[in-house]
Design a protein around this motif. Structure first.
Motif, PDB file in Angstrom:
ATOM      1  N   ASN A 152      28.485  28.945  -4.543  1.00 10.87           N
ATOM      2  CA  ASN A 152      29.605  29.751  -4.030  1.00 10.87           C
ATOM      3  C   ASN A 152      29.150  30.822  -3.062  1.00 10.87           C
ATOM      4  OD1 ASN A 152      31.238  28.350  -5.712  1.00 10.87           O
ATOM      5  ND2 ASN A 152      31.672  30.029  -7.121  1.00 10.87           N
ATOM      6  N   ASN A 153      27.896  30.813  -2.687  1.00  7.72           N
ATOM      7  CA  ASN A 153      27.373  31.994  -1.987  1.00  7.72           C
ATOM      8  C   ASN A 153      27.629  32.017  -0.497  1.00  7.72           C
ATOM      9  OD1 ASN A 153      26.315  33.539  -4.120  1.00  7.72           O
ATOM     10  ND2 ASN A 153      24.817  31.922  -4.410  1.00  7.72           N
ATOM     11  N   PHE A 154      27.737  30.885   0.117  1.00 11.61           N
ATOM     12  CA  PHE A 154      28.002  30.838   1.551  1.00 11.61           C
ATOM     13  C   PHE A 154      27.074  31.749   2.349  1.00 11.61           C
ATOM     14  CE2 PHE A 154      31.852  29.083  -0.285  1.00 11.61           C
ATOM     15  CZ  PHE A 154      32.084  27.987   0.527  1.00 11.61           C
ATOM     16  N   CYS A 155      25.776  31.597   2.144  1.00  9.39           N
ATOM     17  CA  CYS A 155      24.838  32.244   3.065  1.00  9.39           C
ATOM     18  C   CYS A 155      25.182  31.653   4.439  1.00  9.39           C
ATOM     19  CB  CYS A 155      23.403  31.924   2.681  1.00  9.39           C
ATOM     20  SG  CYS A 155      23.017  32.491   1.003  1.00  9.39           S
ATOM     21  N   THR A 156      25.171  32.494   5.468  1.00  7.20           N
ATOM     22  CA  THR A 156      25.811  32.063   6.718  1.00  7.20           C
ATOM     23  C   THR A 156      25.058  30.950   7.460  1.00  7.20           C
ATOM     24  OG1 THR A 156      24.744  33.905   7.844  1.00  7.20           O
ATOM     25  CG2 THR A 156      27.033  34.237   7.138  1.00  7.20           C
ATOM     26  N   TYR A 157      23.787  30.730   7.098  1.00 10.42           N
ATOM     27  CA  TYR A 157      23.009  29.666   7.754  1.00 10.42           C
ATOM     28  C   TYR A 157      23.122  28.340   7.021  1.00 10.42           C
ATOM     29  CZ  TYR A 157      20.139  31.339   3.935  1.00 10.42           C
ATOM     30  OH  TYR A 157      19.738  31.746   2.690  1.00 10.42           O
ATOM     31  N   CYS A 158      23.694  28.338   5.813  1.00 15.12           N
ATOM     32  CA  CYS A 158      23.442  27.236   4.881  1.00 15.12           C
ATOM     33  C   CYS A 158      24.612  26.258   4.769  1.00 15.12           C
ATOM     34  CB  CYS A 158      23.122  27.814   3.509  1.00 15.12           C
ATOM     35  SG  CYS A 158      22.601  26.552   2.335  1.00 15.12           S
ATOM     36  N   ILE A 159      24.299  25.004   4.783  1.00  9.09           N
ATOM     37  CA  ILE A 159      25.298  23.935   4.737  1.00  9.09           C
ATOM     38  C   ILE A 159      25.630  23.528   3.290  1.00  9.09           C
ATOM     39  CG2 ILE A 159      23.592  22.067   4.875  1.00  9.09           C
ATOM     40  CD1 ILE A 159      26.615  21.959   7.089  1.00  9.09           C
ATOM     41  N   VAL A 160      24.763  23.952   2.358  1.00  4.73           N
ATOM     42  CA  VAL A 160      24.889  23.469   0.967  1.00  4.73           C
ATOM     43  C   VAL A 160      26.284  23.668   0.355  1.00  4.73           C
ATOM     44  CG1 VAL A 160      24.065  23.839  -1.421  1.00  4.73           C
ATOM     45  CG2 VAL A 160      22.432  23.499   0.438  1.00  4.73           C
ATOM     46  N   PRO A 161      26.895  24.849   0.472  1.00  2.98           N
ATOM     47  CA  PRO A 161      28.217  25.014  -0.147  1.00  2.98           C
ATOM     48  C   PRO A 161      29.255  24.028   0.396  1.00  2.98           C
ATOM     49  CG  PRO A 161      27.298  27.137   0.443  1.00  2.98           C
ATOM     50  CD  PRO A 161      26.409  26.097   1.070  1.00  2.98           C
ATOM     51  N   TYR A 162      29.052  23.550   1.616  1.00  3.78           N
ATOM     52  CA  TYR A 162      30.015  22.624   2.213  1.00  3.78           C
ATOM     53  C   TYR A 162      29.788  21.187   1.723  1.00  3.78           C
ATOM     54  CZ  TYR A 162      30.412  26.669   5.242  1.00  3.78           C
ATOM     55  OH  TYR A 162      30.561  27.945   5.704  1.00  3.78           O
TER      56      TYR A 162
ATOM     57  N   GLY B 220      19.613  24.238 -10.535  1.00  2.00           N
ATOM     58  CA  GLY B 220      20.913  24.661 -10.017  1.00  2.00           C
ATOM     59  C   GLY B 220      20.674  25.360  -8.701  1.00  2.00           C
ATOM     60  N   GLN B 221      21.693  25.370  -7.848  1.00  3.35           N
ATOM     61  CA  GLN B 221      21.525  26.035  -6.550  1.00  3.35           C
ATOM     62  C   GLN B 221      21.367  27.544  -6.757  1.00  3.35           C
ATOM     63  OE1 GLN B 221      22.911  22.932  -5.350  1.00  3.35           O
ATOM     64  NE2 GLN B 221      21.128  23.031  -4.019  1.00  3.35           N
ATOM     65  N   ASN B 222      21.936  28.025  -7.838  1.00  4.03           N
ATOM     66  CA  ASN B 222      21.878  29.456  -8.123  1.00  4.03           C
ATOM     67  C   ASN B 222      21.953  29.633  -9.631  1.00  4.03           C
ATOM     68  OD1 ASN B 222      22.139  32.198  -8.198  1.00  4.03           O
ATOM     69  ND2 ASN B 222      24.228  32.234  -7.390  1.00  4.03           N
TER      70      ASN B 222
HETATM   71 FE1  SF4 Z   1      22.598  30.462  -0.089  1.00  3.75          FE
HETATM   72 FE2  SF4 Z   1      21.068  28.818  -1.593  1.00  3.75          FE
HETATM   73 FE3  SF4 Z   1      23.739  28.670  -1.745  1.00  3.75          FE
HETATM   74 FE4  SF4 Z   1      22.460  27.856   0.482  1.00  3.75          FE
HETATM   75  S1  SF4 Z   1      22.316  26.936  -1.578  1.00  3.75           S
HETATM   76  S2  SF4 Z   1      24.348  29.121   0.358  1.00  3.75           S
HETATM   77  S3  SF4 Z   1      20.741  29.337   0.554  1.00  3.75           S
HETATM   78  S4  SF4 Z   1      22.445  30.459  -2.341  1.00  3.75           S
END
Ligand code: SF4
Ligand code: 5AD
Length: 470
Positions: free
Chosen positions: A190-200, A232-234
């Protein structure tokens, strides 16, 4: 395989049986089993998904092979965190088209994070239409049904879901090593770090129930597993959405009570969610390894804000101090991105400063990669390639001597090593890891694989040690 009527995987059973029968009759006719080749890219989460893919294919009567040329079924489990991972897949697919021309019965499947993106699906449809099966991160468990449809129709089956309908328990899974296992504790981010595609591509955070996780760990322990890696991602926000909520620290303490499990690791921890309760659980629970992967990403508070990381440089350093005060022998590793949009020389110096102050045991360093659809992709002041590369090299030059120095403190110490495999260092050598995740090569026979043995660390080679078994 344990069957469980709560499990969505139960719905796959008829397809598993049908394909297994089809494969068994092929084996009777030809004297050989049909073979699969599974190639995995990316993170531990993907690696664990592949264990489930391999588990399903094995249940369906396939056997593994180590080359695409020998395979009847090729599957690439893809990653999209950086652009070069995607380029590699397109390259491999191009090559597969030749194999498919030679062997029209070859089935080509593509799954994982990359195919969750619409732009990728369009490109695949246009230029790689010979891919037979495409499925994403949310419906992995439906591989038997999708394959059955393909076998019955001969038409490509592309099935991508935008979200997970439920957490699927009790999937078959094949571990690479008998004594180590990964266990998913949560999915998505759920973090949506602005560089990261993972949440999508992995969707919103969903935690498995503690009872299901502990049951899996118990079964793994009965099966000979000594070391588990909670994934887990987080992981630090594990359990927040459960009713009632379960703190991650509680899960660690409960898992540590399970006989047979000797080491517990976990990744990835987001610094903003790492609680004092978790630090206490790590310090007090003997089985929890004194090793933590704590991604900083950047040392500049300004860049951290633009990254939406929600901690400052100082907060991160304070957290490291609290960890070291509670667990003096803890080893830390990190992820660092170089060349995030707008990163100035001053910002980069802040990253170097963190590296000097923390003293990491390992660092995974990345050049920023623009991911379409993320906020950072449209930020101004993208850093030019040459500057980013130069900073990357300077970062390594700062990191490596410090990694060496940190490891000097271990020379002469006797530490418990879980032996993982025969070593590539030479005949008669094995390699394994200490609790702090330090890699050690030493002379011992293959019968020691899977054992935890005391080893004196004699030679510091920066990224690994040579040791002597005591
Ligand atoms: Fe941020 Fe990690 Fe989530 Fe990517 S997977 S948005 S780096 S916390
Ligand atoms: N560019 C470069 N590195 C990235 N990471 C995630 N997204 C990107 C990107 N767009 C890195 C982060 C994360 C690790 C898994 O990958 O450092 O922690």
């Amino acid at each position: 395989m344990r069957k469980n009527y709560r499990s969505a995987f139960f719905s796959q059973e008829p397809f598993v049986q049908e394909i297994r029968a089809w494969n068994e009759s092929y084996e009777k006719e030809t004297g050989r089993k049909r073979r699969f080749f599974c190639f995995t890219m990316g993170c531990q989460m993907n690696a664990h998904d592949s264990e489930k893919i391999v588990g399903m294919l094995t249940e369906m009567g396939y056997e593994p092979t180590t080359s695409e040329e020998e395979a009847d079924f090729v599957i690439y489990n893809t990653c999209c965190i950086r652009e070069n991972a995607e380029q590699k897949v397109y390259g491999k697919l191009g090559w597969l088209s030749h194999l498919k021309r030679r062997n029209p019965y070859l089935i080509i499947a593509l799954c994982g994070c990359m195919v969750q993106q619409d732009s990728v699906l369009e490109k695949l449809k246009k230029s790689y239409a010979y891919v037979d099966l495409v499925f994403g991160t949310h419906n992995l468990y439906r591989l038997p049904a999708l394959l059955e449809t393909y076998l019955n129709t001969g038409e490509p089956v592309w099935d991508i879901w935008q979200e997970s309908k439920e957490i699927v328990e009790d999937m078959p899974s094949t571990r690479g090593r008998a004594f180590q296992a990964s266990v998913n504790i949560m999915y998505g981010c759920n973090n949506f770090c602005t560089y990261c595609i993972v949440p999508y591509v992995r969707g919103r955070e969903r935690s498995r129930s503690m009872a299901d996780i502990l049951e899996e760990v118990r079964r793994l322990a009965e099966d000979g597993v000594k070391e588990i890696l909670f994934l887990g991602q987080n992981v630090n926000s594990y359990g927040k959405t459960l009713t009632p909520p379960v703190p991650f620290a509680t899960l660690l303490r409960e898992a540590a009570k399970i006989d047979g499990i000797e080491r517990i690791r976990f990744m990835t921890s987001h610094p903003k969610d790492l609680s004092d309760e978790l630090i206490a659980a790590m310090a007090e629970t003997k089985k929890v390894c004194h090793y933590l992967h704590l991604p900083i990403q950047s040392g500049s508070s300004r860049i951290l804000k633009a990254m939406n990381r929600r901690y400052t440089k100082q907060q991160y350093l304070d957290l490291v101090d609290r960890l070291r005060a509670a667990i003096p022998d803890i080893f830390l590793s990190t992820d660092i991105i170089v060349g995030f949009p707008g990163e100035t020389e001053e910002d980069f110096e802040e990253t170097l400063d963190v590296v000097r102050r923390v003293g990491y045991a390992t660092a995974f360093t990345f050049l920023y990669s623009k991911r379409t659809g993320t906020p950072a992709a449209v930020m101004e002041n993208q850093v030019d390639e040459e500057t980013a590369h130069q900073r990357f090299d300077r970062l390594l030059a700062e990191l490596n001597p410090r990694i060496h120095d940190l490891h000097e403190s271990l020379v002469g110490q006797v530490l418990d090593v879980l032996v993982e495999e025969e070593s590539r260092q030479g005949q008669g050598m094995v390699s394994g890891r200490t609790e702090q995740n330090t890699l050690v090569h030493f002379a011992a026979g293959p019968e020691s694989i899977g054992q935890i043995v005391p080893v004196r660390l004699t030679q510091n080679k920066t990224f690994y040690f040579i040791g002597e078994r005591i």
